[in-house]
Design an enzyme around this catalytic site. Sequence first.
Site, PDB file in Angstrom:
ATOM      1  CD  GLU A  16      32.190  39.452  48.566  1.00 32.47           C
ATOM      2  OE1 GLU A  16      31.526  39.088  47.317  1.00 32.47           O
ATOM      3  OE2 GLU A  16      31.980  40.295  49.126  1.00 32.47           O
ATOM      4  CB  ALA A  26      32.837  46.206  43.670  1.00 31.34           C
ATOM      5  CG  HIS A  32      33.659  37.931  43.523  1.00 28.78           C
ATOM      6  ND1 HIS A  32      33.522  38.835  42.913  1.00 28.78           N
ATOM      7  CD2 HIS A  32      33.128  38.082  44.622  1.00 28.78           C
ATOM      8  CE1 HIS A  32      32.699  39.880  43.416  1.00 28.78           C
ATOM      9  NE2 HIS A  32      32.357  39.106  44.529  1.00 28.78           N
ATOM     10  N   GLY A  44      28.820  37.475  39.881  1.00 30.03           N
ATOM     11  CA  GLY A  44      30.153  37.515  39.776  1.00 30.03           C
ATOM     12  C   GLY A  44      30.666  35.778  39.594  1.00 30.03           C
ATOM     13  NE  ARG A  74      26.095  22.465  22.197  1.00 28.26           N
ATOM     14  CZ  ARG A  74      25.051  23.385  21.483  1.00 28.26           C
ATOM     15  NH1 ARG A  74      25.108  24.460  21.504  1.00 28.26           N
ATOM     16  NH2 ARG A  74      24.554  22.664  20.378  1.00 28.26           N
ATOM     17  CG  HIS A  91      18.337  46.964  41.127  1.00 31.84           C
ATOM     18  ND1 HIS A  91      17.570  47.342  40.089  1.00 31.84           N
ATOM     19  CD2 HIS A  91      18.108  47.735  41.956  1.00 31.84           C
ATOM     20  CE1 HIS A  91      16.858  48.574  40.477  1.00 31.84           C
ATOM     21  NE2 HIS A  91      17.050  48.518  42.041  1.00 31.84           N
ATOM     22  CG  ASP A 136      27.412  42.087  48.013  1.00 36.98           C
ATOM     23  OD1 ASP A 136      28.249  42.450  48.758  1.00 36.98           O
ATOM     24  OD2 ASP A 136      27.432  42.065  46.883  1.00 36.98           O
ATOM     25  CG  LEU A 162      24.695  45.875  39.397  1.00 43.65           C
ATOM     26  CD1 LEU A 162      23.956  44.368  39.404  1.00 43.65           C
ATOM     27  CD2 LEU A 162      23.935  46.985  40.076  1.00 43.65           C
TER      28      LEU A 162
END
Length: 384
Positions: free
Chosen positions: A129, A140, A195, A220, A227, A250, A274, A308
């Site tokens: 990742e 994070a 991300h 992320g 639009r 969440h 995750d 988060l």
Amino acid sequence: MTYYIHAKKFFLPNKTEVGGYLEVTDSGKFGQYFTENNKPNGEIVDYSNQMIAPGLVDTHIHGLVGNDVMDNDWNMINEMSEGLLQAGVTSWLPTTLTATREQLNDVCRTIGDNYQSATGAKIQGIYFEGPFFTEEHKGAQNPKYFTDPDVDAFNEWQESANGMIKKIAIAPERKGSAEFTKAVASDDVVVSLGHSSATFDQAKEVIEAGATMFTHAFNGMSGFSHRDPNMAGAAMTLNGIYDELVCDGHHVHPDAARAIIELKDSEHIALITDCMRAGLMPDGDYVLGELPVYVADGQVRLKDGDNLAGSVLQLKQAIKNVVDWNISTPEEAVRMGAQTPAVSCQIDDKCGMIKEGRDADFIVLDEDMILKETYLDGVSHYKA
């Protein structure tokens, strides 16, 4: 010794069978399925009021039971492997965080040299990742390590990992992302997008170059508007592409989860956790990578910024949640927790399905989707 499981339901790849018997051979493999009226001769293991599903496949998980993949300690990674059996997970991809090229190389070497000796859930590959991300949606991840995609670096990591890197996430707006994707995407490596602040067209360009997945959809990434569909819109609408989804209540609102699951169907949604090191641990203060976080009320948040920061979700809870939220049937939930993650990462030749000749890695669920037991190679390893 060969035995036969008798159960209320069997979640098979193309059909859910009601009743019947499933053979588990003396070599720890799945054998034939027999209908209710064709009781085989031999030892019967009775789960008459329960359901048999393939072992779950967590393709995006950083930590568990106080340990993190980035600690780069094989004993700790193996403890994660064993802890995952409590979550119904029998196969997984240890997931890295953004770090220096050297740190990532060391982690690759540790896993690549030892993965076959895991004594719990089976390591089917590594998920990278990062570190080719965008600061605006860093989450994070530590932005001081972000760089443009680098094929030479990837090849170095893959060599150290003995070919075990199965998935890598990148931000499609970074320079050279399409070229990187063309170079590394293959039958063995999946490129995922995440991300990222990318536009819809930037995401689409890298998908056309060979990327096939979006990392934790909606989280992320640049958000959808009528639009500017952006990354979230690409994740929702591009055909034939897989989406990771964190269903802990969440990260993604249940109705947002419903929308993308209905748009993409269960064959293109991979439930992931995750999860970070606080999984299966008490609330309190922890570290994710180099960043301090705190865990409370089922959430992990950065101490600096309160965003988060991963989750403490267990995959067994994710498949239960989508059923409890009235989004999916049990069959669809199991598919999103096992078969689709495996297919999306091109490891479905090893896990994710109950199929004759495959390792007998399976779980026992009650009618409320609560995990009761986890088997590896036909042997019970965890009982709730």
